[in-house]
Design an enzyme around this catalytic site. Structure first.
Site, mmCIF file in Angstrom:
data_model
loop_
_atom_site.group_PDB
_atom_site.id
_atom_site.type_symbol
_atom_site.label_atom_id
_atom_site.label_comp_id
_atom_site.label_asym_id
_atom_site.label_seq_id
_atom_site.Cartn_x
_atom_site.Cartn_y
_atom_site.Cartn_z
ATOM 1 N N ARG A 1 72.190 46.597 -82.105
ATOM 2 C CA ARG A 1 71.535 47.858 -82.461
ATOM 3 C C ARG A 1 72.563 48.991 -82.611
ATOM 4 O O ARG A 1 73.700 48.896 -82.172
ATOM 5 C CB ARG A 1 70.513 48.205 -81.383
ATOM 6 N N ASP B 1 93.016 34.871 -85.357
ATOM 7 C CA ASP B 1 92.754 36.291 -85.690
ATOM 8 C C ASP B 1 91.550 36.399 -86.609
ATOM 9 O O ASP B 1 90.723 37.302 -86.466
ATOM 10 C CB ASP B 1 93.984 36.919 -86.358
ATOM 11 N N ASN C 1 93.680 28.447 -82.281
ATOM 12 C CA ASN C 1 95.079 28.860 -82.378
ATOM 13 C C ASN C 1 96.003 27.655 -82.408
ATOM 14 O O ASN C 1 96.983 27.630 -83.150
ATOM 15 C CB ASN C 1 95.452 29.757 -81.188
ATOM 16 N N ARG D 1 69.351 35.655 -79.571
ATOM 17 C CA ARG D 1 69.458 35.630 -81.040
ATOM 18 C C ARG D 1 70.893 35.652 -81.481
ATOM 19 O O ARG D 1 71.284 35.009 -82.463
ATOM 20 C CB ARG D 1 68.700 36.838 -81.631
ATOM 21 N N GLU E 1 89.695 36.610 -76.430
ATOM 22 C CA GLU E 1 88.540 36.233 -77.222
ATOM 23 C C GLU E 1 87.275 36.749 -76.576
ATOM 24 O O GLU E 1 86.172 36.358 -76.960
ATOM 25 C CB GLU E 1 88.444 34.700 -77.393
ATOM 26 N N ASP F 1 82.248 35.400 -74.617
ATOM 27 C CA ASP F 1 83.530 34.709 -74.760
ATOM 28 C C ASP F 1 83.366 33.641 -75.823
ATOM 29 O O ASP F 1 82.365 32.905 -75.826
ATOM 30 C CB ASP F 1 83.969 34.066 -73.438
ATOM 31 N N ILE F 2 84.306 33.550 -76.792
ATOM 32 C CA ILE F 2 84.272 32.526 -77.844
ATOM 33 C C ILE F 2 84.684 31.201 -77.198
ATOM 34 O O ILE F 2 85.765 31.095 -76.605
ATOM 35 C CB ILE F 2 85.196 32.877 -78.991
ATOM 36 N N HIS G 1 97.633 30.990 -85.195
ATOM 37 C CA HIS G 1 97.145 32.296 -84.725
ATOM 38 C C HIS G 1 96.438 33.064 -85.824
ATOM 39 O O HIS G 1 95.558 33.883 -85.538
ATOM 40 C CB HIS G 1 98.290 33.122 -84.148
#
Length: 980
Positions: free
Chosen positions: A886, A871, A862, A917, A897, A854-855, A867
């Site tokens: 991978r 985006d 936003n 990482r 998000e 989750d960001i 927005h």
């Protein structure tokens, strides 16, 4: 003799195409053509047309001289022609060319050896009688040699005739008598000198008849008839000016014999006929004395063709011809002697001494038995020769009185007188029929009534209301039959009453014209329009019980209008109609009609005009005179005609031998096989008969085998056959003709035809055409198949392209359905499917990690930047994930998000390293938005998945771990509680 005196002749002269009026010599060739040599050309006659050959100075193979004096034919069909002044000519019918043969030392002109008078072909030699002696031509060497005759002086060396005898010798007639020539060694011996020497020695025309009698013309003492073997004189015929039936001149020019054995003798003075059976000489009248006679009294040549026709060459009248077997009817025309155009013969009666009276349009005429001329019987009141003088019915009563029913009344000519008395029964009506009963009363018919007349008291004793009673016949001493308009009446002659009546309407006839009682007692009834009836009377002549048999046009009559009736000795019934003389055999009903070709009048005959004399001669009166005959004269035509081909037209173009495009290699008459080139589409063949007897009255029939199913019958006027567009091939054209009696020739003439094909109709052209068509069809099939193949390929390409496009579209749709539109990553649905597929494979699910990202603080982007910025953050996040995970890892945007990651075959420790990482990469990533650098971090929850576990079950602890990470400060990795 009456038969021969009234023979009719047909004429061939300038009007019919003859080149000149003199018929010097006549010959029928092996093909059937008649050749006539004249003073102005050689003529070939086919029965209808004349072809003339003349000298042409610009054509070396033409006739050398037009004056033709003699003709002969050899075995090859070559014609040998003697000319006046130009020697001998040879005509080849296959090339139609003439070749000249010089006679003597080259002398020319009249009176020389080049003046040929007679020709005779014997084996390989042509013997020539000239004005300067006897010559012969050797056909092999083509050289001419002279034969010296002892005693002949140059000035009197003319050869008058040559005659081949049965034993092979040739009789030579000269000024010094007759010599016999042996053609083998060319030796000469004088013959018959004792006889000829008594009559001036010099001889002219010679003739050997069928009885081996030799006819010899002397120079001035008539004709000698000798026994050809012994030389004995049988008869001497002389010219007697006072005897019209004697020899017509002092010598004879020509002879011939007809099928009856009669000898025809032609001379400068006329034509004689020696009737062998009667041993009598008669003279035949020419056209100057009898219109139907031969056309000039001066005879040059006589000839009998192979069909027994007699040909007469004259000095100025052309050529006349007659057919003896068609001399069936004689003709008597009183008008010719009277100088009147009215030729009608209305009534006829003969006297006991052989004289004859005829009712005509100019009065009553009479001819004595000893005379050949008719004269008019004058009337006591000098009746002029007008219509009022017309005499219809004539009758001689038992006392010898002649009764004449004229247009002015009844007149009598008492026996021994020569003047008709004035009318004693004046009437405006004529009398057609006059009859005497047993009591001496006369029964007279006229249009209004039937009269009984008393000639002694000159008064009418009874009148019967029977109009138009043309048929009268006395049955016995007291009864009379009267045929009228309404029927037939039986009359009592004594009481002049009608005993019984046969109603014509009831029996389908009316207007009786003639009654005749035959020897079997039957009554023959002629009618105006209902034909002929045979009536057998009932007992005692009862008409009510009469039986009738009818004969009409339906049974074969030429006309239903009957004139007069009689019976011949053989029981045949003879009668006249408006178109013919007809015979009927009562035993079998057979009918034979005789017309103008037989000598009958085509214009017809009159009612009541007919008698039969004691000798059996029958006389019938008609519009053009009177016909006389004996039934014995009428014999069947023995000729079997042969057909000659006379002309060929292709596409209506006349074909001549040697002309361009003509298929004729020789004249059509000599062609046996005809090859027609393909450029001609129609063929017309003309033909003629060799009969020559009555050419305009014969019929022809033709057919092509394989084309015509039946014979095609045509008349003499249209004697040709026309065919168009015959298919190529071999054909036989057959044609036949009738003789004068309508009998067909037994064997038709045959012309083999070969119709050549156009090149495109030949077999090789057809093979080429088949091959060409096969090639075209094959090429077409190949082209068509190639076209179809190309179309199929194009169609397949189109279908493939469309399929591909559709597949791509479907794939795009499927991709769109499985891809997040903003980030291009898998969407929730796609991730779920791949999750299930991945875990379904046991090798992928032994150790499998599941992470949910989750960001952090995404809402601020936003809210603070819009927005669009949000985006952009999501897209950048998706790129970082793709770059740092991978290849076999499955990542998708889970919603908002949030992102979800499935790491197959990955332990928790390995998964934790990867996610650490990733978190660090995001945290250290520089994200710029509108020249402003933004700081991003993520929070992740991590858990393990096993096979056959559902996503919900696996996700729940991972989601809870994410939630704890958020609460614990974000920007961190949190393990699921169960797996920590």
């Amino acid at each position: 003799m009456l038969r021969y005196r009234s023979i009719s002749f047909a004429n061939l002269s300038i009007g019919q195409g003859l080149s000149q009026v003199s018929g010097n010599t006549i010959l029928q060739d092996s093909k059937g053509f008649i050749w006539v040599g004249t003073q102005d050309g050689l003529n070939r006659f086919d029965g209808y047309k004349v072809r003339v050959f003349r000298h042409d100075k610009d054509q070396p193979t033409s006739l050398a001289r037009d004056f033709i004096s003699a003709l002969a034919e050899d075995e090859k069909g070559h014609l040998w022609i003697g000319t006046r002044g130009r020697g001998l000519q040879e005509y080849d019918p296959l090339t139609e060319t003439f070749r000249h043969h010089q006679i003597g030392s080259g002398e020319k002109g009249k009176g020389s050896a080049s003046d040929v008078k007679k020709l005779l072909v014997y084996k390989q030699r042509v013997f020539m009688g000239t004005l300067r002696g006897l010559y012969y031509l050797d056909m092999q060497s083509r050289l001419v040699h002279k034969i010296e005759i002892p005693g002949l002086r140059p000035q009197n060396s003319t050869i008058h005739d040559l005659l081949l005898m049965p034993e092979g010798n040739i009789l030579v007639s000269t000024h010094w008598g007759i010599f016999s020539l042996d053609p083998r060694n060319l030796t000469l011996e004088q013959r018959f000198l004792k006889i000829t020497g008594k009559h001036g020695q010099g001889t002219n025309a010679l003739f050997l008849d069928s009885k081996h009698r030799l006819w010899v013309s002397t120079e001035k003492e008539g004709v000698l008839l000798l026994d050809a073997n012994s030389g004995k004189l049988i008869k001497h015929f002389q010219h007697q000016p006072e005897n019209p039936d004697s020899l017509r001149f002092w010598n004879a020019r020509s002879y011939t014999e007809d099928l009856w054995g009669n000898i025809w003798i032609g001379s400068e003075g006329g034509l004689n006929l020696y009737l062998d059976k009667n041993a009598k000489m008669i003279t035949l009248a020419d056209a100057h004395r009898r219109p139907s006679g031969f056309h000039d009294h001066s005879i040059l040549a006589l000839y009998t063709d192979r069909n027994q026709n007699i040909w007469i060459g004259t000095t100025v009248g052309g050529v006349s011809r007659m057919s003896p077997y068609l001399a069936r009817f004689g003709k008597i025309v009183p008008a010719n002697d009277l100088g009147t155009p009215d030729k009608r013969s209305l009534g006829i009666v003969k006297t006991s001494d052989g004289g004859i009276y005829i009712g005509t349009g100019v009065g009553l005429v009479h001819r004595k038995s000893s005379s050949e001329r008719f004269s008019i019987i004058p009337t006591a009141d000098n009746q002029p020769q007008t219509a009022k003088a017309t005499v219809y019915g004539v009758f001689i009563s038992r006392d010898g009185t002649l009764w004449a029913g004229s247009s002015t009344g009844l007149r009598r000519l008492p026996p021994g007188t020569r003047v008709l008395q004035t009318p004693e029964l004046a009437t405006p009506y004529y009398f057609v029929k006059i009859l005497e009963d047993e009591e001496g009363y006369l029964w007279l018919n006229r249009p209004t009534e039937l009269l009984k007349y008393d000639p002694r008291n000159r008064k009418i004793v009874a009148r019967l209301d029977i109009p138009h009673s043309y048929g009268l016949w006395l049955l016995d001493a007291s009864r009379l039959l009267a045929g009228a308009l309404d029927g037939i009446h039986l009359i009592d002659t004594r009481s002049a009453t009608i005993l019984s009546t046969l109603d014509g309407n009831r029996h389908n006839f009316n207007s009786v014209t003639y009654l005749y009682q035959a020897r079997d007692q039957s009554i023959w009834v002629g009618t105006q329009g209902d034909g002929l009836f045979q009536m057998k009377l009932g007992p005692d002549h009862d008409l009510a019980q009469a039986e009738l048999v009818s004969y009409s046009m339906q049974q074969g009559l030429a006309s239903n209008a009957i004139g007069a009736i009689t019976e011949s000795k053989d029981g045949r019934i003879w009668f006249t109609t408006t178109r013919s003389i007809t015979s009927l055999n009562p035993d079998n009903g057979s009918i034979q009609n005789y017309h103008d070709k037989d000598g009958a009048f085509s214009e017809g005959y009159y009612i009541g005009s007919g008698i039969q004399d004691e000798q059996g001669l029958i006389y019938f009166g008609g519009t053009n005179g009177m016909t006389v005959f004996s039934p014995d004269w009428i014999t069947d035509d023995p000729v079997t005609p042969k057909v000659i081909f006379t002309a060929l037209r292709l596409d209506n173009h006349p074909m001549q031998m040697g002309s361009q495009s003509s298929p004729l290699t020789k004249p059509i008459a000599y062609m046996e096989r005809l090859v027609i080139p393909p450029q001609w589409s129609s063929i017309t063949l003309e033909f003629a008969s060799d009969s020559h007897a009555s050419p305009n009255h014969i019929d022809y029939a033709y057919k092509i085998k394989g084309i015509d199913k039946e014979w095609v019958v045509t008349s003499a006027r249209e004697r040709f056959a026309h065919y168009a567009n015959l298919p190529p091939g071999e054909y036989d054209f057959l044609v036949k003709a009738t003789n004068a009696d309508g009998k067909w020739s037994a064997r038709p003439s045959i012309l083999h035809l070969r119709i050549l094909p156009h090149w495109y109709q030949t077999w090789w052209a057809r093979v080429l055409l088949v091959l060409l068509l096969g090639g075209l069809i094959y090429a077409y099939i190949r082209w068509r198949m190639g076209n179809i193949l190309r179309q199929n390929l194009e169609l397949e390409d189109r279908v493939g392209a469309r399929t591909k496009a559709l597949t791509e579209a479907n794939q795009q749709l499927a991709q769109l359905a499985r891809t997040d539109a903003l980030t291009g990553m898998l969407n929730r649905r796609a991730f779920i499917e791949q999750f299930q597929e991945t875990l379904a494979e046991k090798k992928n699910c032994e150790e499998c990690a599941l992470a949910l990202l989750d960001i952090d603080l995404f809402k601020n982007f936003n809210d603070m930047y819009g927005h669009d910025c949000g985006d952009a953050v999501l897209k950048e996040m998706a790129r970082i994930l793709r770059n740092n995970l991978r290849e076999n890892d499955i990542v998708a945007r889970w919603g908002g998000e949030e992102f979800i990651i499935l790491l197959p075959n990955t332990s928790q420790k390995e998964a934790a390293d990867i996610l650490d990482r990733l978190c660090q990469t995001v945290a250290h990533h520089h994200f710029r938005w509108k020249n402003e650098e933004l700081k991003l971090t993520i929070t992740a929850g991590l858990g393990q998945c096993t096979c056959n576990q559902s996503l919900d079950k696996c996700l729940k602890p991972v989601d809870e771990a994410l939630y704890r990470g958020k609460q614990q400060g974000r920007n961190q990795l949190v393990f699921a509680a169960e797996q920590a």
